[in-house]
Design a protein around this motif. Structure first.
Motif, short mmCIF file in Angstrom:
data_model
loop_
_atom_site.label_atom_id
_atom_site.label_comp_id
_atom_site.label_asym_id
_atom_site.label_seq_id
_atom_site.Cartn_x
_atom_site.Cartn_y
_atom_site.Cartn_z
N ALA A 67 43.39 43.45 30.25
CA ALA A 67 43.98 42.11 30.36
C ALA A 67 43.90 41.57 31.77
O ALA A 67 43.64 40.37 31.98
N ALA A 68 44.12 42.43 32.76
CA ALA A 68 44.11 41.97 34.16
C ALA A 68 42.75 41.40 34.54
O ALA A 68 42.67 40.35 35.19
N GLN A 69 41.68 42.08 34.16
CA GLN A 69 40.34 41.58 34.49
C GLN A 69 40.05 40.27 33.78
O GLN A 69 39.42 39.37 34.34
N LEU A 70 40.52 40.14 32.53
CA LEU A 70 40.29 38.92 31.77
C LEU A 70 40.98 37.72 32.40
O LEU A 70 40.45 36.61 32.41
N ILE A 71 42.17 37.98 32.94
CA ILE A 71 42.94 36.89 33.55
C ILE A 71 42.21 36.27 34.73
O ILE A 71 42.13 35.04 34.86
N HIS A 72 41.66 37.10 35.57
CA HIS A 72 41.00 36.59 36.78
C HIS A 72 39.71 35.86 36.41
O HIS A 72 38.87 36.36 35.69
N GLY A 73 39.62 34.67 36.90
CA GLY A 73 38.49 33.82 36.57
C GLY A 73 38.78 32.86 35.44
O GLY A 73 37.96 31.99 35.12
N SER A 74 39.95 32.99 34.80
CA SER A 74 40.32 32.08 33.71
C SER A 74 41.14 30.92 34.26
O SER A 74 41.92 31.08 35.20
N ASP A 75 40.97 29.76 33.67
CA ASP A 75 41.72 28.58 34.07
C ASP A 75 43.05 28.47 33.34
O ASP A 75 44.04 27.96 33.87
N ILE A 76 43.06 28.94 32.09
CA ILE A 76 44.25 28.88 31.24
C ILE A 76 44.44 30.24 30.59
O ILE A 76 43.50 30.80 30.03
N VAL A 77 45.66 30.77 30.67
CA VAL A 77 45.97 32.06 30.06
C VAL A 77 47.04 31.84 28.99
O VAL A 77 48.09 31.26 29.25
#
Length: 437
Positions: A67-77
């Motif tokens: 989850a942590a890697q997915l969050i980074h680089g995302s505009d909306i979580v």
């Protein structure tokens, strides 16, 4: 023509709601892009087990356990994991990375909302949570924006579909608590452990959020008075029905006088009687409704499906569009308006009415003694009727049904305590509050 870059969305959790959110994001990509002015890309879905069977078929390559890697680089979580941890840590990480966050996690917001909103404000991000209260019902945004210039005075809400379903069956079909719960469980409306619903915990978390929004004051979960419906009997519901009332588990948030002469906030959850003429009395089954009273707008009713994957996903998608539009327009997120700092008052300060059913000794002077107890404890009797008389072997017994005028909860509670000590009172059969009258 869309000129803004494609916005990346991270989804945390793929339960009933999460699966529907992912499905709608994938199916409506072009339609949503036209409304937003930017493309949307579902970058991934963080879950514990990517290979777990799911009701909705989704591309396997979208799933990840990181989850942590997915969050980074995302505009909306979008956080739909539920629970306190790791949801709290991941939301803070997302906000600190500059992403806007959308959540339906009422328990987390009710306990750590101040911390999360402060984190969002510090970095200019936005925290959206329309799905946290009332499922598909749009209630958060109206309180947060549409009524921000008005003065909300009171909120009465049916905000838990499981208990409303049960109470509705007890009222309309004559089922007892155990039977109604069994039906709710069989139909999937109640969890295997129904404590959060029938104990009022779910409604209390929602009451904390509604009160915080409506009165621009931080109302923590532990400041919300809570009673569930576990001890409610079919006899109580039947008696209420006969007197023109219906029993509902209500979340009540209102401005009330403070001891210092100013104003405070009361937030409470309990089963209460409401007149059958009140709009909330017509809310049946698993539906939710929130009745808002504001000084300028007057009475407003918000009604709809309070749960369900597709229904709740609708609220989440609405927040996605709002968050995406903010990115396109630019500028920092709008901070929560929680600066009134009104004191959150205990249940004893609330103003309400009681409906009390007593079994008393049937002899001369009893009514006068009962009236004296009420008067000495600062409670005014509005109605009193003797409904039955019987002899159970220990002498004649009369049943008194008493309705009070509005009074502070402290006075009403003291009256009931004094009745329990009275020699003429054999037992107190029922005590329920009256709201909405």
């Amino acid at each position: 023509m869309i000129e803004y870059r494609t916005l990346k969305i991270a989804l945390l959790g793929a339960g009933t709601v999460g699966q529907q959110v992912a499905k709608l994001l994938l199916e409506r990509t072009d339609e949503l892009a036209g409304r937003i002015g930017a493309g949307l890309e579902l970058a991934g879905i963080a879950v514990r087990d990517p290979d777990k069977p799911r009701e909705v078929e989704l591309p396997r390559e979208l799933f990840t356990t990181d989850a942590a890697q997915l969050i980074h680089g995302s505009d909306i979580v979008i956080e739909l994991m539920g629970g306190i941890e790791p949801a709290r840590t991941l939301i803070l990480e997302a906000l600190n990375s500059g992403a806007d966050v959308i959540t339906g996690n009422k328990a987390l917001l009710a306990t750590h909302g101040a911390e999360l909103f402060d984190a969002a404000e510090q970095v200019g991000a936005q925290l959206y949570y329309e799905a946290a209260v009332g499922g598909a019902i749009p209630i958060i945004r109206p309180l947060r924006e549409s009524l921000a210039g008005d003065r909300v005075t009171r909120i009465l809400g049916i905000v838990n579909g499981t208990t409303n379903f049960m109470l509705d069956r007890m009222d309309t079909l004559g089922e007892g608590f155990t039977e109604a719960l069994a039906t709710a469980t069989e139909l999937g409306y109640a969890e295997a452990d129904p404590t959060a619903d029938v104990g009022g915990w779910d409604a209390a978390a929602k009451a904390a959020l509604l009160a915080s929004l409506a009165f621009h004051t931080n109302v923590p979960l532990d400041a919300v008075y809570r009673e569930g419906i576990e001890d409610l009997t079919r006899e109580q519901v039947d008696r209420a029905h006969a007197m023109g009332y219906v029993v509902k588990l209500l979340a009540i948030c209102e401005r009330i006088p403070a001891p210092d002469g100013g104003e405070g906030v009361s937030a409470r959850v309990y089963p209460a009687l409401i007149p059958r003429t009140h709009p909330l009395a017509a809310v049946h089954g698993v539906f939710n409704a929130v009745f808002v009273e504001a000084e300028a707008a007057g009475g407003l009713m918000f009604y709809g499906a309070g749960a369900g994957g597709v229904q709740t996903a609708s609220a989440v998608l609405g927040d996605v569009v709002s968050a995406a539009r903010r990115h396109v327009a630019g500028g920092p997120g709008v901070a929560e308006s929680t600066h009134a700092n009104l004191p959150v008052l205990p249940i004893s300060a609330a103003i309400t009415r009681y409906h009390v059913t007593l079994h008393v000794t049937d002899q001369p002077g009893v009514l006068a003694e009962i009236a004296r107890i009420f008067a000495e404890n600062g409670t005014s009797i509005e109605t009193m009727q003797q409904s039955t008389t019987s002899d159970g072997g220990d002498g004649p017994t009369a049943t008194l049904v008493i309705g009070t005028h509005a009074a502070p909860e402290a006075s009403l509670a003291a009256t009931v305590a004094a009745l329990r000590r009275s020699r003429v009172v054999k037992s107190i059969a029922h005590v329920l509050r009256i709201e909405g009258a």
